[in-house]
Design a protein around this motif. Structure first.
Motif, PDB file in Angstrom:
ATOM      1  N   ARG A  28      -2.623   6.236   7.441  1.00 15.64           N
ATOM      2  CA  ARG A  28      -3.340   5.079   8.010  1.00 15.64           C
ATOM      3  C   ARG A  28      -2.550   3.810   7.804  1.00 15.64           C
ATOM      4  O   ARG A  28      -2.449   2.959   8.698  1.00 15.64           O
ATOM      5  CB  ARG A  28      -4.727   4.957   7.364  1.00 15.64           C
ATOM      6  CG  ARG A  28      -5.668   6.097   7.713  1.00 15.64           C
ATOM      7  CD  ARG A  28      -6.908   6.089   6.838  1.00 15.64           C
ATOM      8  NE  ARG A  28      -6.566   6.251   5.426  1.00 15.64           N
ATOM      9  CZ  ARG A  28      -7.451   6.267   4.447  1.00 15.64           C
ATOM     10  NH1 ARG A  28      -8.735   6.090   4.727  1.00 15.64           N
ATOM     11  NH2 ARG A  28      -7.069   6.437   3.200  1.00 15.64           N
ATOM     12  N   ALA A  29      -1.986   3.661   6.599  1.00 17.32           N
ATOM     13  CA  ALA A  29      -1.184   2.472   6.340  1.00 17.32           C
ATOM     14  C   ALA A  29       0.079   2.472   7.184  1.00 17.32           C
ATOM     15  O   ALA A  29       0.514   1.428   7.693  1.00 17.32           O
ATOM     16  CB  ALA A  29      -0.839   2.383   4.860  1.00 17.32           C
ATOM     17  N   GLU A  30       0.680   3.643   7.367  1.00 17.95           N
ATOM     18  CA  GLU A  30       1.881   3.714   8.195  1.00 17.95           C
ATOM     19  C   GLU A  30       1.581   3.311   9.632  1.00 17.95           C
ATOM     20  O   GLU A  30       2.348   2.559  10.260  1.00 17.95           O
ATOM     21  CB  GLU A  30       2.462   5.127   8.146  1.00 17.95           C
ATOM     22  CG  GLU A  30       3.107   5.467   6.803  1.00 17.95           C
ATOM     23  CD  GLU A  30       3.585   6.907   6.732  1.00 17.95           C
ATOM     24  OE1 GLU A  30       3.111   7.737   7.558  1.00 17.95           O
ATOM     25  OE2 GLU A  30       4.404   7.213   5.849  1.00 17.95           O
ATOM     26  N   ALA A  31       0.474   3.822  10.185  1.00 17.41           N
ATOM     27  CA  ALA A  31       0.115   3.472  11.561  1.00 17.41           C
ATOM     28  C   ALA A  31      -0.186   1.996  11.695  1.00 17.41           C
ATOM     29  O   ALA A  31       0.252   1.338  12.662  1.00 17.41           O
ATOM     30  CB  ALA A  31      -1.088   4.306  12.004  1.00 17.41           C
ATOM     31  N   ALA A  32      -0.915   1.449  10.750  1.00 20.77           N
ATOM     32  CA  ALA A  32      -1.235   0.026  10.816  1.00 20.77           C
ATOM     33  C   ALA A  32       0.015  -0.823  10.683  1.00 20.77           C
ATOM     34  O   ALA A  32       0.187  -1.833  11.377  1.00 20.77           O
ATOM     35  CB  ALA A  32      -2.244  -0.330   9.724  1.00 20.77           C
ATOM     36  N   GLY A  79       3.320   7.732   1.965  1.00 21.68           N
ATOM     37  CA  GLY A  79       2.879   8.704   2.952  1.00 21.68           C
ATOM     38  C   GLY A  79       1.478   8.481   3.485  1.00 21.68           C
ATOM     39  O   GLY A  79       0.989   9.302   4.275  1.00 21.68           O
ATOM     40  N   ASP A  80       0.826   7.413   3.100  1.00 18.82           N
ATOM     41  CA  ASP A  80      -0.519   7.114   3.607  1.00 18.82           C
ATOM     42  C   ASP A  80      -0.420   6.880   5.119  1.00 18.82           C
ATOM     43  O   ASP A  80       0.142   5.895   5.584  1.00 18.82           O
ATOM     44  CB  ASP A  80      -1.077   5.878   2.901  1.00 18.82           C
ATOM     45  CG  ASP A  80      -2.545   5.625   3.221  1.00 18.82           C
ATOM     46  OD1 ASP A  80      -2.918   5.727   4.397  1.00 18.82           O
ATOM     47  OD2 ASP A  80      -3.294   5.302   2.285  1.00 18.82           O
ATOM     48  N   VAL A  85       0.834  -1.202   0.000  1.00 19.76           N
ATOM     49  CA  VAL A  85       0.000   0.000   0.000  1.00 19.76           C
ATOM     50  C   VAL A  85       0.867   1.249   0.000  1.00 19.76           C
ATOM     51  O   VAL A  85       0.629   2.211  -0.748  1.00 19.76           O
ATOM     52  CB  VAL A  85      -0.952  -0.002   1.211  1.00 19.76           C
ATOM     53  CG1 VAL A  85      -1.654   1.350   1.354  1.00 19.76           C
ATOM     54  CG2 VAL A  85      -1.992  -1.105   1.073  1.00 19.76           C
ATOM     55  N   LEU A  86       1.920   1.245   0.808  1.00 21.99           N
ATOM     56  CA  LEU A  86       2.780   2.417   0.895  1.00 21.99           C
ATOM     57  C   LEU A  86       3.609   2.618  -0.364  1.00 21.99           C
ATOM     58  O   LEU A  86       3.985   3.758  -0.688  1.00 21.99           O
ATOM     59  CB  LEU A  86       3.675   2.292   2.122  1.00 21.99           C
ATOM     60  CG  LEU A  86       2.927   2.481   3.454  1.00 21.99           C
ATOM     61  CD1 LEU A  86       3.785   2.066   4.630  1.00 21.99           C
ATOM     62  CD2 LEU A  86       2.450   3.926   3.602  1.00 21.99           C
ATOM     63  N   ARG A  87       3.943   1.543  -1.072  1.00 21.30           N
ATOM     64  CA  ARG A  87       4.608   1.717  -2.360  1.00 21.30           C
ATOM     65  C   ARG A  87       3.681   2.360  -3.385  1.00 21.30           C
ATOM     66  O   ARG A  87       4.114   3.152  -4.228  1.00 21.30           O
ATOM     67  CB  ARG A  87       5.108   0.368  -2.882  1.00 21.30           C
ATOM     68  CG  ARG A  87       6.337  -0.158  -2.167  1.00 21.30           C
ATOM     69  CD  ARG A  87       7.008  -1.263  -2.967  1.00 21.30           C
ATOM     70  NE  ARG A  87       6.142  -2.412  -3.164  1.00 21.30           N
ATOM     71  CZ  ARG A  87       6.071  -3.449  -2.333  1.00 21.30           C
ATOM     72  NH1 ARG A  87       6.800  -3.457  -1.215  1.00 21.30           N
ATOM     73  NH2 ARG A  87       5.274  -4.472  -2.590  1.00 21.30           N
TER      74      ARG A  87
END
Length: 680
Positions: free
Chosen positions: A664-668, A661-662, A655-657
């Motif tokens: 929500r994806a970073e936190a998860a 900078g997403d 997802v981050l690729r």
């Protein structure tokens, strides 16, 4: 992290009296039967008389059982026809790796379309909306397969039966204007009045004991045999001149009247490469192929020279057609030389024993209908080799644009109206048959040229606007459609597409008025209701959007799975999960490959903490769209809940690729990494 997502004919002087019968009421074939019983009974055994019918199990030629099952390898759907009582059904389903049914829907056939000479296809109807079904019975091969053109695009149960299609195959239907496929009434078979004109005045005169004066033509009905050649041919060419049809302003497929010239009613365009092709021909190409024949060009022959429209072809037999040929080609008795060049024809008598049509009319596969062998009406001395249906190239799979040629009477050179008709024809070619962007500049150029020269046609204005939309010229498209809607304020299609142009430009508020007008002009225009719902949604009017979706789905609950999803999504946004779930589930039940609905239904299951069910839905979405961010992220969340942390990390990193900078994806992902560290 949760993301939602005979060769001679009468003279032209007999045409005018016939036109006096044109404007009176239609009475139907039963009114003809009382005086013309033999013709009535014979005609209703012809292919035209049986062109549309109700399914009758006892007389049906189709075979059913396990061998009737058809698999579409592209869409991974199985199809199965079956009969229950006196109704034919078609079932669509999908199997998993273990052979279990994981999706299915079944619908009854309302009508059979086709006489059974070549094919029998099937129409279904939902609240008056008529669509084609995915399976056709191919008579010659004795097999079921996907319906014509479905091997390129499987329309499933959703292909609309538009007015031109219905009218060529049938009597005049009660069509609802400004809809794609809504009918208040559908006849069963092409009627007498399609060739003889409306019969009301004729029936009334006969019932009153009024007969035409001796030696005078009957002006209460059209007698095709008394018309001049072109007017006779116009009657047949209503349906046997295949191509892209552009109707004159104010005309449609139901408004042609026998006794009038077809070219005044419509223009027909054919693919240039196919018109003169010595091998390829379409199943309804009789008129334009006959026109290539020397027999046609050097005589006054018409279709009825060879065909008796009141008698089935099978009852006439080959001898009938050979006798017709011999009527023109028999040498004088004093001539010994044979007209026939076959080696065993040594004299006049022997020449007349051959099978003329077998040698001079090609029977081959058609360019548009699979599994069918048909008679090409181009009469030639030497025929090319016959080709099997499966060996015929489908012209419309080519990657380069094709040229259209007018096959009806040509207008004067540089005729402005003709330019508009060409624009509409090329747009229709693009929209319905050969979707190549290379056609769009031609549509725009032709339409602008015709309009600038003072011609007008609402269909050309619409084609211009839509071509600009397709080319992403949104501001130009809106200006064109705005002017068109102002000039033709009662045209619901123009209002609809003006609304669509404004929506695409991000002007949802401005889109509301034309979309509301389109729906008011035609309340059964379901697509206008759906687009209005989308405009309400885009402007934040959630309750109005829900009401508009509901109104549209009440009209047609079967053919618009995206609308079920959109309605459910409105509830899901408000966390009204219990209301959202069944609506989105209905969308997936109608289209198991609708990715946005799979993601949204998976989100419902995730909120409900039904993790295994949610995972299955997100996995299905990713099979269809591997880079769907919402499905990737939500499946990562599900895997984390299921303590499948390694798999969750892979998905979240992906997802981050895709969306660096997403947050929500970073936190998860951080939580998943923490869990992984704690398990080591």
């Amino acid at each position: 992290m949760l993301l939602l997502a005979g060769c001679a004919s009468g003279g032209p002087d007999e045409a005018a009296p016939a036109r006096e019968a044109l404007a009176v009421r239609h009475v139907g074939d039963e009114a003809c039967a009382s005086c013309h019983e033999d013709l009535y009974l014979s005609y209703h055994r012809t292919g035209m008389g049986r062109s549309v019918s109700r399914f009758e199990a006892a007389a049906a030629p189709e075979r059913f059982g396990p061998e009737a099952r058809v698999f579409d390898a592209r869409r991974k759907f199985y199809y199965e026809p079956f009969v229950r009582g006196d109704t034919l059904f078609q079932r669509e389903f999908r199997l998993d790796a273990a052979g279990r049914v994981v999706y299915e829907q079944t619908h009854p056939a309302a009508w059979v379309i086709g006489s059974g000479h070549a094919t029998r296809s099937y129409l279904m109807q939902v609240n008056g909306y008529v669509t084609e079904m995915p399976l056709t019975w191919y008579v010659e091969r004795g097999r079921w397969d996907l319906s014509p053109a479905y091997e390129q695009t499987n329309h499933r149960f959703d292909r609309p039966i538009v007015l031109e299609c219905m009218t060529c195959h049938n009597g005049l239907p009660a069509f609802t204007p400004f809809t794609l496929d809504h009918y208040a009434e559908v006849p069963t078979g092409i009627t007498c009045e399609r060739c003889h004109g409306a019969g009301g005045a004729h029936v009334e005169a006969r019932l009153a004991g009024l007969d035409p004066a001796a030696g005078r033509p009957d002006t209460t009905i059209v007698h095709p045999a008394r018309l001049d050649r072109d007017l006779q041919l116009s009657i047949c060419q209503q349906c046997h001149l295949s191509g892209i049809t552009v109707f004159a302003p104010g005309q449609d497929a139901t408004t042609f009247r026998p006794g009038t010239p077809l070219a005044a009613h419509r223009s027909v365009f054919a693919l240039e490469a196919e018109r003169d092709d010595p091998e390829r021909f379409g199943i309804a190409s009789h008129a334009k192929r006959l026109a290539l024949s020397a027999c046609y060009r050097r005589s006054a022959m018409t279709c009825t020279t060879c065909h008796d429209p009141h008698r089935p072809v099978a009852e006439l037999g080959a001898a009938h057609f050979n006798q017709v040929c011999q009527g023109c080609h028999t040498p004088a008795p004093e001539q010994e030389a044979a007209v026939c060049s076959r080696p065993d024809a040594h004299g006049r008598a022997e020449a007349m024993t051959g099978n003329c049509i077998g040698c001079h009319l090609q029977r081959s596969g058609t360019s548009d209908i699979p599994h069918v062998t048909f008679t090409d009406h181009w009469i030639r001395r030497t025929l090319p080799p016959a080709r099997r249906p499966e060996d015929i190239e489908r012209m419309l799979v080519r990657a380069e644009p094709l040229e259209l040629v007018r096959v009806t009477e040509a207008p004067p050179a540089e005729d402005a109206q003709a330019r508009l008709e060409e624009a509409v024809a090329y747009w229709n070619l693009y929209e319905t048959k050969h979707r190549l962007p290379a056609y769009l500049p031609r549509v725009v150029r032709l339409a602008r040229r015709g309009l600038a020269a003072g011609a007008d046609h609402p269909a050309a204005r619409l084609a211009l606007g839509r071509a600009l939309l397709e080319a992403d010229s949104l501001a130009q498209a809106e200006r064109v459609l705005e002017a068109a809607a102002a000039r033709y304020p009662d045209d619901a299609f123009l209002a609809y597409w003006l609304g669509e142009a404004r929506l695409r430009a991000g002007r949802a508020e401005a889109a509301l008025a034309p979309l509301q007008r389109a729906g008011a002009l035609q309340p059964l225009f379901v697509e206008a209701r759906l687009k209005l719902a989308a405009a309400y949604e885009a402007t934040g009017r959630v309750e109005a959007a829900r009401a508009a979706y509901r109104a549209a789905l009440d009209l047609d609950p079967v053919h618009h799975p995206q609308a079920w999803n959109n309605l459910g999504f409105l509830y899901l946004q408000q966390q009204r999960v219990a209301e959202a779930g069944p609506l989105i589930d209905r969308a997936v039940g109608l289209d198991p490959d609708l990715v946005v609905a799979l993601v949204n239904l998976g989100s419902v299951r995730l909120i409900e903490q039904a993790f295994e069910a949610a995972a299955a839905l997100f996995e299905r979405a990713l099979e269809a769209d591997p880079d769907n961010v919402a499905a990737l992220g939500n499946l990562g969340l599900v895997y984390a809940h299921l303590e499948r942390y390694e798999e969750a990390r892979v998905l979240l990193r992906r997802v981050l690729r895709l969306t660096p900078g997403d947050q929500r994806a970073e936190a998860a992902l951080a939580q998943v990494e923490q869990r992984l560290r704690g398990t080591r």
